[in-house]
Every structure is written in structure tokens, then in C-alpha cells.
Design a protein around this motif. Sequence first.
Motif, short mmCIF file in Angstrom:
data_model
loop_
_atom_site.label_atom_id
_atom_site.label_comp_id
_atom_site.label_asym_id
_atom_site.label_seq_id
_atom_site.Cartn_x
_atom_site.Cartn_y
_atom_site.Cartn_z
N UNK A 1 0.84 -1.21 0.00
CA UNK A 1 0.00 0.00 0.00
C UNK A 1 0.87 1.25 0.00
N UNK A 2 1.96 1.23 0.80
CA UNK A 2 2.87 2.37 0.83
C UNK A 2 3.51 2.61 -0.53
N UNK A 3 3.89 1.52 -1.19
CA UNK A 3 4.50 1.64 -2.53
C UNK A 3 3.48 2.20 -3.53
N UNK A 4 2.22 1.81 -3.37
CA UNK A 4 1.16 2.33 -4.25
C UNK A 4 1.03 3.84 -4.08
N UNK A 5 1.03 4.29 -2.84
CA UNK A 5 0.93 5.73 -2.56
C UNK A 5 2.15 6.47 -3.08
N UNK B 1 8.28 3.15 5.04
CA UNK B 1 7.02 3.20 4.30
C UNK B 1 6.07 4.20 4.94
N UNK B 2 5.98 4.16 6.26
CA UNK B 2 5.12 5.12 6.97
C UNK B 2 5.61 6.55 6.76
N UNK B 3 6.91 6.76 6.92
CA UNK B 3 7.48 8.10 6.79
C UNK B 3 7.22 8.69 5.41
N UNK B 4 7.42 7.89 4.37
CA UNK B 4 7.23 8.40 3.01
C UNK B 4 5.76 8.70 2.73
N UNK B 5 4.87 7.89 3.27
CA UNK B 5 3.44 8.20 3.09
C UNK B 5 3.08 9.53 3.74
N UNK B 6 3.54 9.73 4.98
CA UNK B 6 3.21 10.94 5.72
C UNK B 6 3.85 12.18 5.08
N UNK C 1 -2.77 10.46 5.45
CA UNK C 1 -1.92 10.30 4.28
C UNK C 1 -2.54 9.33 3.28
N UNK C 2 -3.02 8.19 3.77
CA UNK C 2 -3.65 7.21 2.88
C UNK C 2 -4.94 7.79 2.31
#
Length: 479
Positions: A217-221, A306-311, A344-345
Motif C-alpha cells: 500500500x505504501x508503494x502504491x501511494x 514506508x510510513x514516513x514516506x506516506x506521511x 496520508x492514505x
Amino acid sequence: MESFVNAVNGLIWSKALIALCLGAGLYFSIRTRFMQVRGVGEMLRLLGSGKASASGVSTFQALAMSLSGRVGTGNIAGVATAITFGGPGAVFWMWVVAFLGASTAYVESTLAQIYKERDDSGQYRGGPAYYIEKAMGSRVYAWLFAVSTVIATGLLLPGVQANSIALSMNVAWGVAPAVTAAGIVVALGFIIFGGVKRIAHFAQIVVPFMALAYILVALTIMFLNIHQVPEVVSLILRSAFGAEAAFGAVLGLAVEWGVKRGIYSNEAGQGTGPHPAAAAEVSHPAKQGYVQAFSVYVDTLLVCSATAFMILSTGMYNVMGQAGAVIVENLPGVEAGPGYTQAAVEAMLPGYGAAFVALALLFFAFTTIVAYYYMAETNVSYINRQVHRPWMVLLLRIGILAAVTYGTVRSANLAWALGDIGVGLMAWLNIVAILILQKPALAALRDYEKQKKAGAEPVFDPQALGIRNAAFWEERLKR
């Protein structure tokens, strides 16, 4: 109550502990000749090796049990907290802690394997309390760690995980904390009353699934927001070294919060990872050292990143300066925690943010609670070697169920502060111990590499290496 807890937290998490964690990681990196870089290929090779036995779990099961402890609310809520109080630069220092901490994880996990033993039911047990007693010869120090760990992982830390689950479930679906607490207690009771094998089987199924789904999911975002990725990397690096003027006021806090949340998340040096490491069935202790070093990378370089890049790529975060000054306020009224990742999501996948993060936290945090129980039970088993009180395990089970219930309905700030005290106390005791006891782990690494270079499948002989009190391995060689 909260002011007292915060005062104790500030005392334990002084700059001395920050320096100790970073310094120990750098020192072990040098002593192991940066095995965390040289040994990546070996780490990957070992993931599929080894099988479970009547006494121990497989290499992969031990990794899954370890990751279930490492990958928890710290990977979602912890990253958000680090960014709030340390700015984007805190993420860089989380990476530094992971890189250096991988060597620390190698040392502590290898020591756990060297000095492991079988308990009364024939299961492998080991961890800091065991290697402190056997290698250092200090039963008082070992008991201090064991009691601290039972309190931390059995009573303090589970509340943090449960609190994050309750908060995210309430935001996503309006589920009352009391209902969430009841659900967690029932599921947790079913697993922990089933023993080590049930915990291992649960971890090996759930942990890979949850981590892979979250990263996808993070990669998708990131793909949907690909143009922001270079800027995010640049922002993290600029903020980490004071080149970003907006975050200059929190430069020192970036290091402090990055290290604190990094250790909370990946647990390198904390003394939790050695417990599942000791449960593995392997032919040489260094094998689990390699595997546990890799688990630190999975936790921080993959899941936390992954969390950091989404945020950061969506701009869904706040940054607070000292004395409550607001530096960045992109989410007015939203406290540091799962809400950042949910926003973010939601920004990139409307309608899915709250539900996705709630499910991710449910899996992440619940598996961590299960891992905490296993660690606490291992230390109760250590204590029971001397006092022989079988009812202590039942008392622990009741205690962790009560702690989860209490943590679910208490404030997030108090839960995090209590959790930080538990992490900090364990880190102090364990890092000092492994700095003193490092030689057997380093000797095991040299021996492992020597045997691999000769084309042999490494087999451990403690007497040949001058390692004393490794009774399990000595008896194994006689068979």
C-alpha cells in the motif's frame, strides 16, 4: 500520575542513553567489521534454512516471532511522533539507529543462542537474563533484568499497543475502547494459553502477510505521488543536519526522537530480540545473529520508511517546537499518532485511509502484544529456575490481560510514557551487559565465517573457542 511518569521517563531517556545506543551500535559495527553490510547475502540465505524441532522453532519462525515484537505501533504511531517532535530529520536518525543497531542485534541474539537452555517442558529458553548469569556470573544483575523485563513487557508495553488499536478502531468505525479491549483480551488469551508453539505458528502466518500488505500500500501511494519522493528524501536529509531553516529549532530533538523511536520500533539493544532468537533450532549461534540483524532492517528500513514516506509525501503531519511552539500545522487538531498515516492514505486513496490504518495497527500491535507475552514468560521461566512457583505463569497471563484492558481505555500520552520507561530501562541494562559480554559473540562470528570459507556447514563447538558455561552446546556435541 502523568507528570510523575514523564519525570521518570526524562530521567531514563537522558542524553546518556542516546549516546550509549548510538555508541554501542558504532562500536559493534567496527568490531564485527560491519557484518550488517558484508552479511546481507548470508542473512537472506539463512531465512529459508533450519527446521523446527520438538524443543525449538525454525529459523523463519524465530524471525517471525522477533518481527512480531519489532513491527508494532512504533512503525505507524511512533514514526508520526518522531516527526512531530523531531521534524522530518528524525526519520534519518531512525535509519542510523537501524543501520548501527543491526550489529547490536547480532551480538545480543548470538549471545542468547550460545547460552540458551531447555526449560522443564523441554523448550529452548534464553535471553539477556540467561547470558548475564552464565557469562558474567552475576545472578543479581540477571534477576534485575528479568524482573524489569517482566514488568516492561508484561505490564507497561502492552498498553501502548492496545491503546493504538483502540484509537484507530474508534476513528475508523466508531468502536468503543471497551469493546476493542474485550476483543483483544479474548484473542490474546486463546493464543498465550496455547504455549510457545502456538505463538510461533501464529507469528509465521500473520507477520509476513501484514508487513507485505502494508509495504505494498505504501508503494502504491509512493507511485501515485512519485514526483514527491526525491523532495521527501532531500527534506529528511536537510532536516537531519540543520540545512532546512524551518526545522533548525528542533535539530537536537531530531536526533533524540529519531533514536528514541528507532529503538522503540526496531528494539536493537533493548534486549527483547534475544528471547525469540534463543528459541530457534540452529547448528551455530551466529545463524540467528545474522537473521536477527536482518529483522532490524525489515522493521525500520522497510516498514518505518514506508510510513514516513506516506506521511511526508502527502504533507499530512504537524511539527511542534519547544515550549509548544507550532512549526508546521498541516493537520490542525490531530494528535501525533495513527491519525497522520490515516490522513496520508486518505489523501491518495479516498475512503480507505482510516480503515486501512486501523487494520494495519490491529495486526501490527496485536502480534507485538503476543511477542511481549512470550518475552515476559521467558523471564518468568528464568526466575522459576530458582523459586519453582508454577503459578507465576498464570499470574503473568492474568496480568498482561489486565494491562491490555487498562491500556486500551487510558490516554495515549500516559501509555506512551509508560512504554518508554520500560524500553529505556531494558536498554540500559542490556546494552551495558553486552558491551561487557561481547567476546563470545565476536568469536562465534569469526568461527562461522571461517567454516563457511572452508566450504563447511558451520557447527558450533564452544570449547574449541574457549567459551565457558555454554552447557547446551557442550552436551549437544557429546551426542
